[in-house]
Write an enzyme that holds these catalytic residues in place. Structure first.
Site, PDB file in Angstrom:
ATOM      1  N   HIS A 225       0.821  -1.217   0.000  1.00  0.00           N
ATOM      2  CA  HIS A 225       0.000   0.000   0.000  1.00  0.00           C
ATOM      3  C   HIS A 225       0.853   1.264   0.000  1.00  0.00           C
ATOM      4  O   HIS A 225       0.332   2.382   0.118  1.00  0.00           O
ATOM      5  CB  HIS A 225      -0.908  -0.028   1.246  1.00  0.00           C
ATOM      6  N   LYS A 227       3.359   4.419  -1.144  1.00  0.00           N
ATOM      7  CA  LYS A 227       3.519   5.349  -2.262  1.00  0.00           C
ATOM      8  C   LYS A 227       4.833   6.090  -2.037  1.00  0.00           C
ATOM      9  O   LYS A 227       4.914   6.999  -1.205  1.00  0.00           O
ATOM     10  CB  LYS A 227       2.371   6.362  -2.337  1.00  0.00           C
ATOM     11  N   ASP A 232      17.293  10.473  -7.479  1.00  0.00           N
ATOM     12  CA  ASP A 232      18.735  10.644  -7.255  1.00  0.00           C
ATOM     13  C   ASP A 232      19.139  10.520  -5.795  1.00  0.00           C
ATOM     14  O   ASP A 232      20.235  10.944  -5.411  1.00  0.00           O
ATOM     15  CB  ASP A 232      19.217  12.004  -7.795  1.00  0.00           C
ATOM     16  N   HIS A 402      -9.036  11.410   1.514  1.00  0.00           N
ATOM     17  CA  HIS A 402      -8.208  10.212   1.494  1.00  0.00           C
ATOM     18  C   HIS A 402      -6.900  10.416   2.261  1.00  0.00           C
ATOM     19  O   HIS A 402      -6.073   9.518   2.335  1.00  0.00           O
ATOM     20  CB  HIS A 402      -7.918   9.831   0.028  1.00  0.00           C
ATOM     21  N   LYS A 404      -4.084  10.674   5.102  1.00  0.00           N
ATOM     22  CA  LYS A 404      -3.789   9.861   6.282  1.00  0.00           C
ATOM     23  C   LYS A 404      -2.781  10.651   7.127  1.00  0.00           C
ATOM     24  O   LYS A 404      -1.564  10.518   6.954  1.00  0.00           O
ATOM     25  CB  LYS A 404      -3.197   8.507   5.892  1.00  0.00           C
ATOM     26  N   ASP A 409      -0.239  18.348  19.503  1.00  0.00           N
ATOM     27  CA  ASP A 409       0.407  19.340  20.389  1.00  0.00           C
ATOM     28  C   ASP A 409       1.354  20.312  19.690  1.00  0.00           C
ATOM     29  O   ASP A 409       2.286  20.821  20.328  1.00  0.00           O
ATOM     30  CB  ASP A 409       1.184  18.622  21.503  1.00  0.00           C
TER      31      ASP A 409
END
EC number: 2.7.8.-
Length: 484
Positions: A225, A227, A232, A402, A404, A409
């Site tokens: 899952h 990404k 470089d 979508h 996440k 604090d």
């Protein structure tokens, strides 16, 4: 004998099913996993002949313990082993970090015990809101690549935005730049024509855990899952945005997609690179030559402490879940969480409840409209408990959120691929950037507060008035929540 078998074939099959089911149930019991999850598996095995065995086959295998994902080639490299020593902080650096983070130094120490999760200090960070801005930046960085391009995505489609990306990859590979691409076989959809073109251009690519019928497999696998994009070894990206037109908001209205990504320049690219190479070693089934050119030193003066936390069936611990758990438990003022799928384990929901009941400002932002019927109703089944504990729950109404993210604090924040659900905590391969920086945390907090302007707040009184049919759907989907 043949007549007996013919006359009693279904009895034999049923007996065989329950013999296997009893064996599977015994195996589950001996693992001593969460009792709720144990009962869910056993219930499915008993109540649903044949189907229960299929569910157990796909979901019940504890890959983290079985160690079938053997990725030692990269970690055994001297260059990679040296990186861990290079990132060891001096006593004075740890003292300064301790003074700044106070109780949140526990997070650093928790993940520092994992040799693949060192804390890095010198980083430049850029929060990216939505896919258009991400791809504008990413494509520009890709076009300036001089040595290598490493990409790892759960969803990669050769639609408009995907074709634009693949065009750049093919052009750079034709120039002699080393291009390595890994994509999940279930989440992605790439035509044979596009694959032939990439091969001809010199792009190296592999599907993660190929399946025979990806369209029918759905989520019933251990999937990658993550990404990740690395250019470089100097510029990197991580977050929630996949490569698909769904993310880019070509259309207006209900199709609007809200997401968050992170661009990193600096030392955190080295552990991010290690995690990419671990996956590449697995998917390519061949040793990748580890050179110092993959881990260049990048001159960054600013101090932004970052840890790259990865979790999945190949890790000994549920690193991301543990980090989120500690972050909530050490919060002193507020906890703001955004997630598209909220199907938590007992540890996370209890920590959120305790934080809210202790007087902290605890807020949860989820989509009102989901892309998964079962996930939506399973999520809804947890909301009443949160509202009773005075957690503020908001549902995003502008489209589908979508992102996440979590911010705590004004000191700690995280952006990555992991949802607050069983799948991200225990089954999928996930990766998050954990950030210990006031400026970045405040920026992410302000983005969260902006999203609330496009959201509706739930109240306990109103939520309790939903129909019995809605509650029944929630209970049904929640029954499957440990398996989703």
């Amino acid at each position: 004998m043949l007549d007996f078998l013919k006359d009693n074939i279904w009895v034999i099959i049923i007996v065989l099913n329950y013999a296997l089911a009893i064996s599977a149930a015994s195996t589950i019991l001996l693992k001593n996993i969460n009792p709720t999850k144990t009962l869910s598996y056993i219930l499915v095995l008993v109540v649903f002949p044949f189907l229960g065995l299929i569910v157990y086959y796909f979901f019940g295998q504890e890959y983290r313990k079985n160690k079938i994902f053997n990725r030692k080639n990269v970690l055994n490299e001297k260059i990679v082993q040296k990186l861990g020593k290079d990132f060891e902080l001096s006593e004075s650096q740890l003292h300064k970090l301790d003074d700044f983070l106070d109780e949140k130094i526990k997070l650093v120490n928790l993940l520092n015990n994992n040799k693949n999760t060192p804390v890095t200090l010198h980083n430049e960070l850029q929060i990216i809101k939505n896919a258009k801005d991400k791809f504008d930046l990413l494509f520009e960085d890709l076009k300036h690549a001089k040595h290598h391009i490493h990409l790892e995505y759960y969803i990669l489609k050769d639609d408009n935005i995907g074709t634009e990306l693949i065009n750049i990859l093919c052009d750079k590979a034709s120039e002699g730049i080393k291009v390595r691409l890994s994509f999940d076989d279930v989440g992605s959809k790439i035509s044979s024509k596009t694959k032939r073109r990439m091969t001809k251009s010199g792009v190296e690519f592999y599907a993660f855990m190929p399946v025979l019928f990806p369209s029918f497999t759905g989520k019933m696998n251990y999937r990658n899952h993550r990404k990740i994009a690395i250019i470089d070894g100097k510029v990197g990206y991580v977050g929630g945005i996949n490569v698909s037109d769904n993310y880019v908001n070509y259309k207006n209205g209900d199709s609007y997609w809200r997401d968050t990504h992170l661009r990193i320049v600096g030392e955190a690219l080295k552990p991010l690179q290690v995690h990419f190479l671990l996956t590449w070693d697995f998917v390519s089934n061949s040793s990748c030559k580890i050179s110092s050119e993959l881990f260049p030193d990048v001159a960054v003066d600013s101090i932004n402490a970052v840890q790259i936390a990865a979790s999945g069936p190949d890790t000994d611990w549920a690193n991301i879940m543990e980090a989120i758990f500690v972050a909530i438990n050490t919060a002193e003022d507020y906890v703001y969480v955004t997630t598209p799928y909220f199907i938590p384990n007992d540890e996370i929901i209890t920590s959120l409840q305790i934080a809210a009941k202790s007087g902290l400002d605890v807020r949860l932002l989820i989509p009102k409209t989901s892309d998964s019927w079962t996930a939506k109703h399973a999520t809804n089944s947890y909301l009443e408990r949160l509202l009773e504990a005075q957690v503020k729950v908001y549902r995003y109404t502008k489209g589908f959120i979508h992102a996440k993210t979590m911010v705590v604090d004004d000191l700690f924040s995280t952006i990555g691929t992991a949802n607050l659900d069983y799948r991200s905590f225990n089954i999928n391969f996930e990766i998050n950037a954990l950030i210990y920086n006031k400026k970045t945390s405040i920026e992410l907090k302000n983005i969260f507060l902006e999203d609330l302007n496009d959201s509706e707040e739930l109240t306990l009184e109103t939520w309790q008035q939903r129909t019995k049919f809605s509650k029944l759907k929630e209970s049904y989907c929640r029954l499957w929540s440990p398996l989703l």
